[in-house]
Design a protein around this motif. Sequence first.
Motif, PDB file in Angstrom:
ATOM      1  N   ASN A 163       1.055  -1.292  -0.016  1.00  0.00           N
ATOM      2  CA  ASN A 163      -0.119   0.076   0.024  1.00  0.00           C
ATOM      3  C   ASN A 163       0.813   1.237  -0.072  1.00  0.00           C
ATOM      4  OD1 ASN A 163      -2.383  -1.574  -0.077  1.00  0.00           O
ATOM      5  ND2 ASN A 163      -2.561  -1.413   1.982  1.00  0.00           N
ATOM      6  N   LYS A 164       1.840   1.229   0.711  1.00  0.00           N
ATOM      7  CA  LYS A 164       2.780   2.389   1.046  1.00  0.00           C
ATOM      8  C   LYS A 164       3.487   2.648  -0.450  1.00  0.00           C
ATOM      9  CE  LYS A 164       6.127   4.697   3.855  1.00  0.00           C
ATOM     10  NZ  LYS A 164       7.068   4.550   5.077  1.00  0.00           N
ATOM     11  N   MET A 165       3.873   1.407  -1.068  1.00  0.00           N
ATOM     12  CA  MET A 165       4.725   1.521  -2.298  1.00  0.00           C
ATOM     13  C   MET A 165       3.582   2.128  -3.494  1.00  0.00           C
ATOM     14  SD  MET A 165       6.561  -1.266  -4.275  1.00  0.00           S
ATOM     15  CE  MET A 165       5.253  -2.274  -4.357  1.00  0.00           C
ATOM     16  N   LYS A 166       2.311   1.806  -3.521  1.00  0.00           N
ATOM     17  CA  LYS A 166       1.352   2.367  -4.451  1.00  0.00           C
ATOM     18  C   LYS A 166       0.989   3.736  -3.969  1.00  0.00           C
ATOM     19  CE  LYS A 166      -1.266  -1.959  -5.019  1.00  0.00           C
ATOM     20  NZ  LYS A 166      -2.411  -2.521  -5.263  1.00  0.00           N
ATOM     21  N   PHE A 167       1.031   4.107  -2.811  1.00  0.00           N
ATOM     22  CA  PHE A 167       0.866   5.622  -2.432  1.00  0.00           C
ATOM     23  C   PHE A 167       2.118   6.454  -2.735  1.00  0.00           C
ATOM     24  CE2 PHE A 167       1.596   8.848   0.823  1.00  0.00           C
ATOM     25  CZ  PHE A 167       0.685   9.801   0.691  1.00  0.00           C
ATOM     26  N   LEU A 168       3.150   6.044  -2.824  1.00  0.00           N
ATOM     27  CA  LEU A 168       4.418   6.554  -3.093  1.00  0.00           C
ATOM     28  C   LEU A 168       4.569   6.856  -4.577  1.00  0.00           C
ATOM     29  CD1 LEU A 168       7.122   5.030  -0.687  1.00  0.00           C
ATOM     30  CD2 LEU A 168       6.362   7.638  -0.783  1.00  0.00           C
ATOM     31  N   GLN A 169       4.153   5.643  -5.315  1.00  0.00           N
ATOM     32  CA  GLN A 169       4.074   6.000  -6.761  1.00  0.00           C
ATOM     33  C   GLN A 169       3.093   6.928  -7.383  1.00  0.00           C
ATOM     34  OE1 GLN A 169       3.217   1.938  -7.668  1.00  0.00           O
ATOM     35  NE2 GLN A 169       5.371   1.224  -7.730  1.00  0.00           N
TER      36      GLN A 169
END
Length: 485
Positions: A163-169
């Motif tokens: 989830n954090k990776m998607k948010f950062l992207q």
Amino acid sequence: MRPVLVFVISTLLLVIQETCGLNTVRGVNPKQMRLYENKEGFFHCLNSSQKVPYSSLNDDFCDCDDGTDEPGTAACDGSTFYCENIGFVPMNIPSSQVNDGICDCCDGSDEWLGYVECPNRCVQIGKRRLEQILDEVKTVKKGLNKREELKNLSSLRAAALHNKMKFLQVSIQEAEVLERKTKKEFDWLEHVLKVIQARELAMNVSTGNFSSNSSVADIITDRESSNDTESMNSLQIEEHEMTPNYEKNSDEIDRCSWQTDCILETCQNVSKAYTSSHILLRLQKLFFDFLSKFPVLSKFLAGSQREIDTEILQLCINNLQEQLENLRSGLERNRTELERIQQYFSVDYGPESVFLALRDTCLEVTSQGYHYKLCLLSQVFQDSINLGKFSRWDSNHTKMIFMDGTPCWNGPARSTIVNLICGVNETILKVSEPAKCQYQFWVTTCAVCSVDEMKKLRDEASLILSNFNFTKEQKSATVPKHDEL
């Protein structure tokens, strides 16, 4: 002297066996006793076509090439002696250890010549081992329960990282768009300021007046009404030379063109979005809008208006520059964080990814005067010396292999093997250096606890219990029941 004595004793034992009808041969597993039957006075070697006189069994001379005729003596290299070990666990030992003066079988059967006295310790050892197995089973049970918790934590952590990776992207994409838009606004407003300054310089040179200033409105008005073609061409050349090479993709910028109100409004909006200076800008605009209703007063303060126009542009440019720096700094942080998270998913976390929750968990211990720090799946240190970075697993995910540590003096780069043992908590049990610059750790963790390990312990306990050769009364009085197993 000894071979003669062994031969005499062996011959007597064979005679007694045949006379009494016993079907046992020293050093042979009872399950294999049928292979040692007397076949018309001969013994057939187990791994060859040879056959030797049955009296040659255990005569302390190797008659069969494969050594199978001497299971109870040390005559043949490579053969084994079977310890029945009633009360504990049966086992095979090398025949070279038979009658060597050391009690290798817990029942003492390997020292049958009597050079040393070997009391039968199997029952005591068996009972002690059963108690150990009971403790180990309890540990494995707790470890399995803890492993389930760890597996759930790993799943939650994996989901949170995804989830954090998607948010950062998404954040990076949005910030990149905003950064490009802000950069275009910055370039455009900086260009406007340069044109104003160039126009002022050109007008001052042509009139000989080096003290006057031109506002944005003045520049636009003069540009539209000037009849001085030569001066205008000169200005256009200067403007062209000072204009940065960029495309105006922003609708707002295209719409504004050279309208002074729109320029100042854009500047005000930029300031409003990024700093608190929008209050000052709005007050200034309201003030000069009010002055425009009084021509005389407005003309009297025209110089101040021009100065403020330039100051507003410069302030706006400074605001945009600050915002660009903040945007780029935030982008760099987010890109670094995204790269760090992506690296998490490039590591093997074992069965069911259970080790993900232990990633970067650091354990410390002091041993033999050194302070060791082990960060699982990361690095190992001895004081400030790097003993290796995590490289790979063994095939069973029970050993972590760390490589490429600090090189030793005149030696290889340091490396470490971390042996993982089932336990409830993560603890360093032992540290050793078996070879130069090669280290080994023994660490407990619930992550390696398994149902297979539980089964092995129970099978061992069953084997010990089944090997107690007592009557029912003796078993009930001597052997603990251990229903927990």
